[in-house]
Enzyme design. Structure first.
Site, short mmCIF file in Angstrom:
data_model
loop_
_atom_site.label_atom_id
_atom_site.label_comp_id
_atom_site.label_asym_id
_atom_site.label_seq_id
_atom_site.Cartn_x
_atom_site.Cartn_y
_atom_site.Cartn_z
N PHE A 1 0.79 -1.23 0.00
CA PHE A 1 0.00 0.00 0.00
C PHE A 1 0.83 1.29 0.00
O PHE A 1 0.44 2.29 0.61
CB PHE A 1 -0.98 0.01 1.20
CG PHE A 1 -1.65 -1.31 1.43
CD1 PHE A 1 -2.17 -2.04 0.38
CD2 PHE A 1 -1.73 -1.86 2.71
CE1 PHE A 1 -2.77 -3.28 0.58
CE2 PHE A 1 -2.33 -3.10 2.92
CZ PHE A 1 -2.85 -3.81 1.85
N CYS A 2 1.98 1.27 -0.66
CA CYS A 2 2.83 2.47 -0.75
C CYS A 2 3.13 3.03 0.65
O CYS A 2 3.20 4.26 0.83
CB CYS A 2 2.21 3.56 -1.61
SG CYS A 2 1.90 3.04 -3.29
N ALA A 3 3.26 2.14 1.61
CA ALA A 3 3.60 2.56 2.98
C ALA A 3 4.51 1.48 3.55
O ALA A 3 4.20 0.85 4.56
CB ALA A 3 2.34 2.74 3.81
#
Ligand code: PMP
Length: 459
Positions: free
Chosen positions: A380-382
């Protein structure tokens, strides 16, 4: 047609919930045979367009014209509509009278714009839990120094950690960047308290509201944040626009984000043979090129639609669905919900989890192929936050569709379910039933890795 007529065009915003969204009746094929109505449970990535937004855009489209660069009737109308959209967004966000609203492409674009506008030597403070869009732009800002704070385990710890970090910081410009609601856990961060801490130490604060704004009213003045950024495509307006709104001073003094027409007041030949450029000091300074008037109008339409539907009612409905979803998942022992803060922390309709014995990509592929349910899997791009939450080295993109994790072993990536104002309760019911069946009986089909994606085999 006049501007006020365009603004008035809308279907019923749908006071009976859920709000009408495009795609609500789309049928998708199942690998096991037959078809079902698609259950879109990936709003956190991109939400479907509100029917109201689509209708407003369709009504305006024949009147489309250039903005800020035409004498014709449609150019005048489009220019007025663009500026009215700016005012509608300012109103929606509760901006202060002298705040600027800049139309960008997205939250990522908005935060990169602000990063490019930092005064020389700005010290930036972020938590490692941020989405990459709010974690990374500052690393590239000229002369900025970035302090990355560890993941707090309570909202109070977040405020205390920021207080300590800012207390020890030398004099000079400082910026705190914080997300309003996590795109992974859905947890709402203590924005007002973080803003107070920032201001106590003479720092500014920018709120990444990409996940907060679609789920909860954001009031810039009441939260006392200096800037806010969000994306149209997560706010039911997927027409390529985002927003950066807030304090004008740093933006006015910064180099224009893009050099080109529309950002300039005058350009003249300099005596030395070069060019003298006088740039605008308004929002136009950072909006060079022909503006995306349809995108801006769509965002304004979504803002109006949410307000008119009664945001409080939407929040109450979403919270009821979230409680059902969390309770339902809590009843499945194999499911582990990911969260940073405790169970009773305030949340929006975004939730991530792992399933013991399953690779999340496999689980997500089965939900799609066998049940017609769209969720997201991955990191999740985290990445730093996921590593903290999973407590394990994370899989790279090439490992999507990797074999199932052995029972009892930590999953290499996670699943995310997210929903919003257009989600019928039936989608939550279907998702819970499908999850129970998959956990109990396993997938009915086989799957393989194709270019990093887990896909049914045979398709
Ligand atoms: N911040 C958060 C919290 C997000 O969830 C996202 C998108 N997933 C972004 C920023 C970036 O948004 P965009 O891709 O629209 O630029």
């Amino acid at each position: 047609m006049t501007v006020s007529e365009v603004s008035a065009v809308s279907t019923d915003p749908g006071l009976c919930t859920p709000l009408a969204v495009l795609g609500r009746d789309v049928r998708v094929p199942l690998v096991t045979g037959g078809e079902v109505t698609y259950a879109a449970l990936d709003y956190a990535a991109s939400a479907p367009a509100l029917q109201r937004v689509w209708d407003d855009v369709a009504a305006y489209a024949p009147y489309y014209g250039s903005v800020h660069r035409g004498a014709g009737y449609l150019s005048q109308l489009s220019t007025d509509l663009f500026e009215q959209s700016r005012a509608a967004v300012a109103d929606f966000l509760g901006c202060r009278p002298d705040d600027q609203v800049i139309f960008t492409r997205s939250t990522t674009d908005s935060l990169n714009l602000l990063a490019a506008a930092l005064p020389a030597g700005t010290r930036v403070f972020v938590f490692e839990t941020e989405h990459h869009a709010s974690l990374l732009p500052w690393q590239r800002a000229d002369g900025a120094e970035v302090t990355c704070l560890s993941a707090p385990r309570t909202p109070e710890q977040a405020v205390a950690a920021l207080d300590v970090a800012l207390h020890g910081a030398p004099k000079g410009p400082k910026l705190v960047c914080v997300t309003g609601a996590s795109n992974v856990t859905g947890e709402v961060w203590p924005v007002r308290e973080l803003a107070a801490a920032a201001h106590r130490h003479g720092a500014r604060i920018v709120l990444d509201a990409a996940q907060l704004a679609p789920h909860h009213p954001v009031d810039v003045a009441a939260l006392d944040v200096d800037w806010v950024a969000f994306s149209g495509h997560k706010l039911y307006a997927p027409f390529g626009s985002g927003v950066l709104a807030g304090r004008a001073d740093w933006l006015r003094e910064a180099e224009p984000y893009l050099a080109g027409g529309g950002a300039t007041r005058t350009v003249t030949r300099a005596g030395d043979g070069g060019l003298d450029v006088e740039w605008h000091t308004t929002a136009a300074r950072h909006e060079a090129g022909s503006p995306n008037v349809i995108g801006a109008y769509a965002v304004a339409s979504a803002c109006r639609a949410l307000t008119e539907a009664g945001f409080d009612r939407l929040v109450a409905r979403e919270q009821a669905l979230l409680t059902r979803l969390r309770d339902g998942l809590a009843d499945i022992p194999e499911v582990r919900l990911l969260s940073l803060f405790s169970g009773d922390a305030p949340r929006v309709g975004v939730l991530s989890f792992t399933v013991a014995g399953w690779n999340s990509s496999h689980f997500a592929a089965a939900l799609s192929a066998e049940y017609g349910i769209g969720v997201r899997d991955g990191l999740f791009c985290a990445h730093p936050l996921l590593r903290t939450l999973l407590g394990a080295p994370s899989a790279g993109p090439g490992e999507c569709g990797a074999p199932d994790a052995a029972p009892g072993e930590p999953s290499l990536n996670a699943l995310r379910v997210s929903f919003g104002a257009g989600t019928p309760e039936e989608h939550i019911t279907r998702f819970l039933a499908a999850t129970r069946t998959l956990v109990r009986d396993g997938a009915a089909w086989s799957y393989r890795n194709e270019n990093g994606r887990c896909v049914p085999s045979p398709r």
